[in-house]
Design a protein around this motif. Structure first.
Motif, PDB file in Angstrom:
ATOM      1  N   TRP A  58       8.149  -2.465  -3.239  1.00  7.58           N
ATOM      2  CA  TRP A  58       8.293  -2.289  -1.800  1.00  7.58           C
ATOM      3  C   TRP A  58       9.232  -3.312  -1.168  1.00  7.58           C
ATOM      4  O   TRP A  58       9.361  -3.369   0.040  1.00  7.58           O
ATOM      5  CB  TRP A  58       6.916  -2.367  -1.127  1.00  7.58           C
ATOM      6  N   ARG A 101       1.743 -11.047   6.491  1.00  7.24           N
ATOM      7  CA  ARG A 101       0.554 -10.288   6.061  1.00  7.24           C
ATOM      8  C   ARG A 101       0.939  -9.186   5.070  1.00  7.24           C
ATOM      9  O   ARG A 101       2.102  -8.800   4.971  1.00  7.24           O
ATOM     10  CB  ARG A 101      -0.158  -9.662   7.289  1.00  7.24           C
ATOM     11  N   PRO A 102      -0.053  -8.649   4.337  1.00  5.63           N
ATOM     12  CA  PRO A 102       0.244  -7.546   3.413  1.00  5.63           C
ATOM     13  C   PRO A 102       0.637  -6.282   4.182  1.00  5.63           C
ATOM     14  O   PRO A 102       0.214  -6.103   5.327  1.00  5.63           O
ATOM     15  CB  PRO A 102      -1.076  -7.315   2.683  1.00  5.63           C
ATOM     16  N   LYS A 103       1.412  -5.425   3.556  1.00  5.96           N
ATOM     17  CA  LYS A 103       1.736  -4.123   4.143  1.00  5.96           C
ATOM     18  C   LYS A 103       0.450  -3.283   4.225  1.00  5.96           C
ATOM     19  O   LYS A 103      -0.496  -3.490   3.460  1.00  5.96           O
ATOM     20  CB  LYS A 103       2.745  -3.377   3.264  1.00  5.96           C
ATOM     21  N   THR A 104       0.443  -2.315   5.125  1.00  4.22           N
ATOM     22  CA  THR A 104      -0.748  -1.470   5.326  1.00  4.22           C
ATOM     23  C   THR A 104      -1.229  -0.844   4.008  1.00  4.22           C
ATOM     24  O   THR A 104      -2.422  -0.844   3.704  1.00  4.22           O
ATOM     25  CB  THR A 104      -0.437  -0.346   6.339  1.00  4.22           C
ATOM     26  N   GLY A 105      -0.297  -0.331   3.230  1.00  5.10           N
ATOM     27  CA  GLY A 105      -0.684   0.343   1.984  1.00  5.10           C
ATOM     28  C   GLY A 105      -1.379  -0.597   1.021  1.00  5.10           C
ATOM     29  O   GLY A 105      -2.372  -0.231   0.379  1.00  5.10           O
ATOM     30  N   LEU A 127       5.083  -6.150  -3.557  1.00  4.91           N
ATOM     31  CA  LEU A 127       4.596  -5.270  -2.489  1.00  4.91           C
ATOM     32  C   LEU A 127       5.006  -5.777  -1.113  1.00  4.91           C
ATOM     33  O   LEU A 127       4.543  -5.282  -0.089  1.00  4.91           O
ATOM     34  CB  LEU A 127       3.073  -5.128  -2.592  1.00  4.91           C
ATOM     35  N   TYR A 128       5.848  -6.814  -1.111  1.00  2.00           N
ATOM     36  CA  TYR A 128       6.446  -7.349   0.108  1.00  2.00           C
ATOM     37  C   TYR A 128       5.409  -7.741   1.152  1.00  2.00           C
ATOM     38  O   TYR A 128       4.313  -8.194   0.808  1.00  2.00           O
ATOM     39  CB  TYR A 128       7.488  -6.367   0.647  1.00  2.00           C
ATOM     40  N   ARG A 129       5.703  -7.572   2.440  1.00  2.00           N
ATOM     41  CA  ARG A 129       4.886  -8.175   3.496  1.00  2.00           C
ATOM     42  C   ARG A 129       5.203  -7.553   4.852  1.00  2.00           C
ATOM     43  O   ARG A 129       6.266  -6.979   5.044  1.00  2.00           O
ATOM     44  CB  ARG A 129       5.145  -9.692   3.541  1.00  2.00           C
ATOM     45  N   ALA A 130       4.254  -7.679   5.774  1.00  2.00           N
ATOM     46  CA  ALA A 130       4.481  -7.344   7.184  1.00  2.00           C
ATOM     47  C   ALA A 130       4.331  -8.666   7.919  1.00  2.00           C
ATOM     48  O   ALA A 130       3.215  -9.141   8.107  1.00  2.00           O
ATOM     49  CB  ALA A 130       3.439  -6.337   7.668  1.00  2.00           C
ATOM     50  N   HIS A 171       0.001 -14.173   0.595  1.00  2.00           N
ATOM     51  CA  HIS A 171       0.165 -13.775   1.995  1.00  2.00           C
ATOM     52  C   HIS A 171      -0.699 -14.642   2.922  1.00  2.00           C
ATOM     53  O   HIS A 171      -0.252 -15.075   3.974  1.00  2.00           O
ATOM     54  CB  HIS A 171      -0.226 -12.299   2.183  1.00  2.00           C
TER      55      HIS A 171
END
Lengths: 303, 454
Positions: free
Chosen positions: A66, A95-99, A89-92, B410
């Motif tokens: 991601w 924070r973690p991405k929704t998925g 899975l990257y980040r928002a 995170h």
């Protein structure tokens, strides 16, 4: 117009019936969509009936990459092949991405349900196993007081004395341990393979039954009550996030007051992603034959 | 010594200091399992009342495990600063609490005070403190330590990058390590728990991580968390280790179960000085947790929080670089739910800091505990507010080797941004050079593990 809408309704009904036949939508009867076998416990099974015929949503797959415009996407592909860890899975923001968050929650939910829900009565009936309790009254007590799960309740002891064949060569018992869902996922394959394999080898197998809120050590109590030469427990392992369905087999030869943990032969990691259940059943038959021959289990068997 | 209290016209009588300490504890499943916890809320508060009136001398004269029988007790008593102790021995535990919280009591005073307190006194005062008291007092205490870099610098929050792998695959370990570094995690240590406890595995992981640190000029420490004797053998064979690790506990019998003694730890420290790659002077890394003594049946009828304090009393003898508390790892029979684990984390952070230790916390949980991610995140934010030196960093919060959940890469980056905390200074410079961090926040390239594979 009335005729048209009648026709429309008829078509819709026929389509729904056909879909139901093919197992694509539920119709409240036996033709439900197959849910993943995580339905541990006595909770109502989630109906998959869809009013509009749409497919149900599924938890996002985290096998992908991601990271937007990564430096080296091939390198991340290789990394993901080397580890089941949740990476790439990257980040928002930070924070973690929704998925990724939903996948984590779903995995933890399966693990929690495996621990905190009971094996369903319907499952026990289907497997022809009667059920007895340990001294632990409920899941909370079972988790907080390990010693209570190692002893049958007085009622449980009475029931097995009445219902079970005495002095078998091999007594099979099933206990929920820390994962009810592992029992529902694996016992239907392990138990017949085990029973048939032992019987075919001319070994006298006792009456199998189920123990609610049972720990490994309860097999010593059962062995003494029924005067069994060997006791084998099929018991749920503590779930991880990767699988909540892993089951172990613990085998003890002639358990008594002096039995210690090292006297048990353990075969763990029985699940679809580990040792598949039917294969495990066949393997356990061989192990039990060795134990009967050596008249010993655990460390003593290997000496 | 008064061991009797009246709560709402009900008289509660206790038989010993040990019993008072156990019953004054906040609810923990382990104390109930051991049959020593308070059976009612009134009994708990009665014990707290009695405890608040005990003098420090009463506690000194009644160690929970006798001096002659237990090495941990001997380490605690032999290392006590008697000048400080003699100055304060007439204080009650209640007075000690008020002194710790007083606005005029600063970091220096608390550090000197800690030298004159036994572990049971520290556990005792923590039992009279609410969660906010614990955060308030912890926040005042600054304990730094130095290996290759300095940990515990005010205004910073560091992380152990914990890239464990279920089969010790080196490529798998390095994949997670890169992911963590790309989130800014790894300034405390890059530390791996191996599955196989043998010299070859330990040496291989240490060497690979060290080479990676050198290639990318990463200012941090490496460590492999095998049994200390395995690490010592690896170091003797030339493996590069900055920190040597060991799990420790609060009674001699529990340390025996872990296969560790004070003499062994001294020997490890001497070896790290002459053969290790860490600069020092702090060269050891310890892990501890409430409940280990109870699960090993080595608790001597002492509550799990007091046992944890004794663990810190033992640990401080060896001037470690980091002490990490993993109370949530042991299981529901010692810490049942989210509420218990958050409380334990705060107690342990405070007790460790008052012992003078450079404390970090792993606010973690297993799948058979009644806790979830929300509980863990609350614990993490509170411990960060209380001035924890560091947390763990696990990919996606899911440790695929130890099968439990801990703070994620995170979470690490998020807590820094929420509280305005920075990485350790030399590590922050490195992150900026790598384009991972900018002005204390994650930059564009953060979260891309392939920046190390250009």
């Amino acid at each position: 117009m009335a005729a048209e809408s009648q026709m429309e309704q008829l078509i819709v009904e026929n389509v729904m019936k056909e879909l139901a036949k093919r197992g694509l939508v539920g119709n409240g009867s036996q033709n439900q969509v197959e849910m993943p076998e995580k339905g541990a416990g006595s909770q109502p099974r989630i109906e998959s009936y869809q009013e509009n015929g749409d497919e149900a949503l599924t938890i996002p797959d985290i096998a992908g990459i991601w990271v937007p415009n990564p430096e080296n996407i091939e390198a991340i592909k290789v990394m993901k092949q080397t580890t089941p860890a949740r990476i790439g899975l990257y980040r928002a923001g930070a924070r973690p991405k929704t998925g990724a968050m939903l996948k984590f929650m779903a995995d933890h939910a399966q693990a929690m349900d495996a621990v905190f829900l009971d094996v369903s009565d319907e499952f026990l009936q289907r497997m022809n196993l009667f059920s007895v309790d340990t001294m632990a009254q409920d899941k909370e007590e079972f988790l907080k007081r390990p010693e209570l799960g190692r002893k049958l309740s007085p009622e449980g002891e009475k029931i097995i004395k009445e219902k079970c064949e005495k002095s078998p060569q091999v007594q099979i018992l099933v206990a929920d341990g820390l994962s009810s869902s592992s029992i529902e996922a694996n016992v239907p394959d392990v138990l017949p393979a085990l029973t048939q394999g032992l019987t075919a080898a001319g070994i006298k197998v006792g009456t199998p039954f189920f123990i609610r809120n049972g720990r490994v050590g309860v097999q010593d109590h059962v062995g003494r009550v029924l005067n069994a030469e060997v006791v084998i427990s099929l018991i749920g392992e503590r779930p991880g996030l990767v699988t909540a369905d892993s089951m172990s087999a613990y085998i003890i030869y002639s358990p008594n007051e002096k039995t210690v943990e090292a006297d048990r032969t353990v075969f763990s990691n029985i699940h679809r992603g580990g040792t598949p259940p039917a294969e495990a059943g066949a393997h356990l038959v061989d192990v039990i034959k060795r134990i009967l021959k050596a008249k010993a289990s655990g460390m003593k068997l290997n000496q | 010594m008064k061991l009797k209290a009246n709560i709402s016209n009900k008289i509660f009588t206790f038989n010993s200091v040990k019993e008072v300490l156990a019953k004054a504890n906040e609810v923990k499943s382990g104390d109930m399992l051991a049959g020593i916890g308070a059976v009612s809320a009134s009994e708990r508060v009665a014990a707290k009342l009695v405890l608040s009136n005990l003098t420090l001398e009463d506690i000194y004269n009644n160690p929970t495990v006798p001096y002659d029988e237990d090495e941990v007790t001997r380490v605690i008593y032999d290392g006590l600063n008697t000048t400080v102790y003699n100055r304060i021995k007439s204080w009650t535990v209640g007075e000690l609490r008020d002194y710790i919280l007083d606005s005029d009591t600063d970091n220096e005073s608390l550090k000197q005070l800690g030298r004159g307190l036994t572990s049971e006194m520290i556990a005792g005062v923590a039992k009279l403190m609410s969660n906010m008291d614990l955060v308030y007092a912890s926040k005042k205490i600054i304990n730094q330590a130095h290996c290759n870099t300095t940990i515990g610098v005010p205004g910073t929050l560091a992380f152990r990058n914990q890239p464990n792998h279920p089969t010790d695959s080196i490529d798998g370990i390095m994949a997670s390590a890169k992911e963590g570094l790309s989130f800014g995690s790894g300034d405390a240590v890059i530390g791996i728990n191996p599955v196989e406890d043998n010299v070859e595995t330990v040496a291989k992981i240490l060497t690979t991580v060290k080479e990676f640190m050198e290639k990318w000029k990463i200012p941090t420490q490496n460590c492999v968390l095998a049994h200390i004797t395995t690490q010592m053998k690896a170091v003797e064979k030339g493996a590069p280790a900055d920190l040597l690790f060991q799990s420790v506990a609060g009674s001699q019998s529990a340390n025996d179960a872990f296969g560790v003694t004070a003499a062994m730890l001294e020997e490890a420290y001497e070896l790290a000085k002459v053969k290790g790659t860490g600069t020092g002077p702090n060269l050891l890394y310890f892990e501890t947790g409430q409940g280990s003594e109870i699960s090993l049946d080595c608790h001597h009828g002492v509550d799990e929080m007091t046992m944890e304090a004794r663990t810190y009393g033992f640990a401080r003898k060896f001037s470690p670089f980091m002490v990490n508390n993993v109370s949530g790892f042991i299981g529901p029979e010692t810490i049942y739910d989210g509420r218990e684990v958050i409380r334990a984390d705060l107690e342990d952070l405070f007790m460790g800091k008052l012992h003078g230790l450079p404390m970090g916390i792993a606010p973690c949980y297993t799948n058979h505990m009644k806790a979830d991610q929300n509980d863990q995140e609350i614990g993490t934010m509170l411990c960060a507010m209380a001035g924890s030196n560091y947390f763990m960093g696990v990919p996606g919060g899911d440790d695929i080797m130890l099968s439990y959940q801990d703070t994620s890469y995170h979470d690490d980056a998020s807590v820094r941004e929420i509280l305005g905390l920075r990485p350790l200074p030399e590590f922050e410079k490195w992150l900026e050079q790598m384009g991972i961090m900018e002005n204390g926040r994650l930059a564009k390239r953060a979260g891309d593990p392939s920046i190390f594979d250009k």
